[in-house]
Design a protein around this motif. Structure first.
Motif, PDB file in Angstrom:
ATOM      1  N   LYS A  26      10.835  -2.229   0.161  1.00  0.00           N
ATOM      2  CA  LYS A  26      10.965  -1.921  -1.309  1.00  0.00           C
ATOM      3  C   LYS A  26       9.905  -2.186  -2.124  1.00  0.00           C
ATOM      4  O   LYS A  26       9.219  -3.251  -1.763  1.00  0.00           O
ATOM      5  N   PRO A  27       9.540  -1.291  -2.956  1.00  0.00           N
ATOM      6  CA  PRO A  27       8.438  -1.548  -3.971  1.00  0.00           C
ATOM      7  C   PRO A  27       8.735  -2.681  -4.747  1.00  0.00           C
ATOM      8  O   PRO A  27       9.488  -3.073  -5.497  1.00  0.00           O
ATOM      9  N   ILE A  32       3.339  -4.410  -8.911  1.00  0.00           N
ATOM     10  CA  ILE A  32       2.866  -3.030  -9.250  1.00  0.00           C
ATOM     11  C   ILE A  32       2.679  -2.692 -10.870  1.00  0.00           C
ATOM     12  O   ILE A  32       1.631  -2.202 -11.113  1.00  0.00           O
ATOM     13  N   ALA A  33       3.407  -3.400 -11.634  1.00  0.00           N
ATOM     14  CA  ALA A  33       3.303  -3.481 -13.039  1.00  0.00           C
ATOM     15  C   ALA A  33       2.015  -4.188 -13.433  1.00  0.00           C
ATOM     16  O   ALA A  33       1.196  -3.719 -14.089  1.00  0.00           O
ATOM     17  N   ALA A  88       1.449   3.661  -0.290  1.00  0.00           N
ATOM     18  CA  ALA A  88       2.519   3.378   0.288  1.00  0.00           C
ATOM     19  C   ALA A  88       3.863   4.067  -0.227  1.00  0.00           C
ATOM     20  O   ALA A  88       4.820   4.495   0.591  1.00  0.00           O
ATOM     21  N   TYR A  89       3.697   4.561  -1.547  1.00  0.00           N
ATOM     22  CA  TYR A  89       4.964   5.243  -2.267  1.00  0.00           C
ATOM     23  C   TYR A  89       4.975   6.779  -1.507  1.00  0.00           C
ATOM     24  O   TYR A  89       5.917   7.307  -1.157  1.00  0.00           O
ATOM     25  N   SER A  98       4.222  -4.201   1.679  1.00  0.00           N
ATOM     26  CA  SER A  98       3.737  -5.476   1.797  1.00  0.00           C
ATOM     27  C   SER A  98       2.238  -5.853   1.931  1.00  0.00           C
ATOM     28  O   SER A  98       2.094  -7.224   2.079  1.00  0.00           O
ATOM     29  N   ASN A  99       1.487  -4.860   1.856  1.00  0.00           N
ATOM     30  CA  ASN A  99      -0.037  -5.144   1.495  1.00  0.00           C
ATOM     31  C   ASN A  99      -0.347  -5.598   0.422  1.00  0.00           C
ATOM     32  O   ASN A  99      -1.415  -6.341  -0.017  1.00  0.00           O
TER      33      ASN A  99
END
Length: 103
Positions: A26-27, A32-33, A88-89, A98-99
């Motif tokens: 899952k992201p 990411i933000a 990844a998306y 996971s990176n």
């Protein structure tokens, strides 16, 4: 309760009790933000720093150079982790959420 490291455990119970391996891909929203925020502020710092250096805002160009360097420092990790999240998306081989390290 004591910590037990099962990595070096050799017993039949561990083998029989294993379940199927599932990948949780899952992201990570917070990470990411943060990467996008670093990217945006880095680009803004670079642009404003160059504009300040060219127009000599503050009397000389040292303030602009400072902001450009600060923008570069923010831009590099922001671009790197945003690129990993994007690939990844999209599902590119070798890229996973996971990176991205946890915050």
């Amino acid at each position: 309760m004591a910590y037990v490291d099962h990595a070096f455990s050799i017993s039949d119970e561990d083998i029989m009790m294993e379940t199927s391996y599932t990948v949780n891909n899952k992201p990570p929203i917070k990470e990411i933000a943060l990467a996008v925020a670093l990217l945006v502020f880095g680009v803004l710092g670079l642009v404003f720093g160059v504009i300040m250096a060219v127009n000599k805002v503050g009397g000389d160009h040292t303030h602009g150079i400072f902001f450009a360097l600060l923008g570069g420092v923010l831009f590099l990790p922001g671009f790197y982790y945003t690129r990993i999240a994007y690939y990844a998306y999209k599902g590119y081989k070798g890229f996973s959420f996971s990176n991205i390290p946890p915050v």
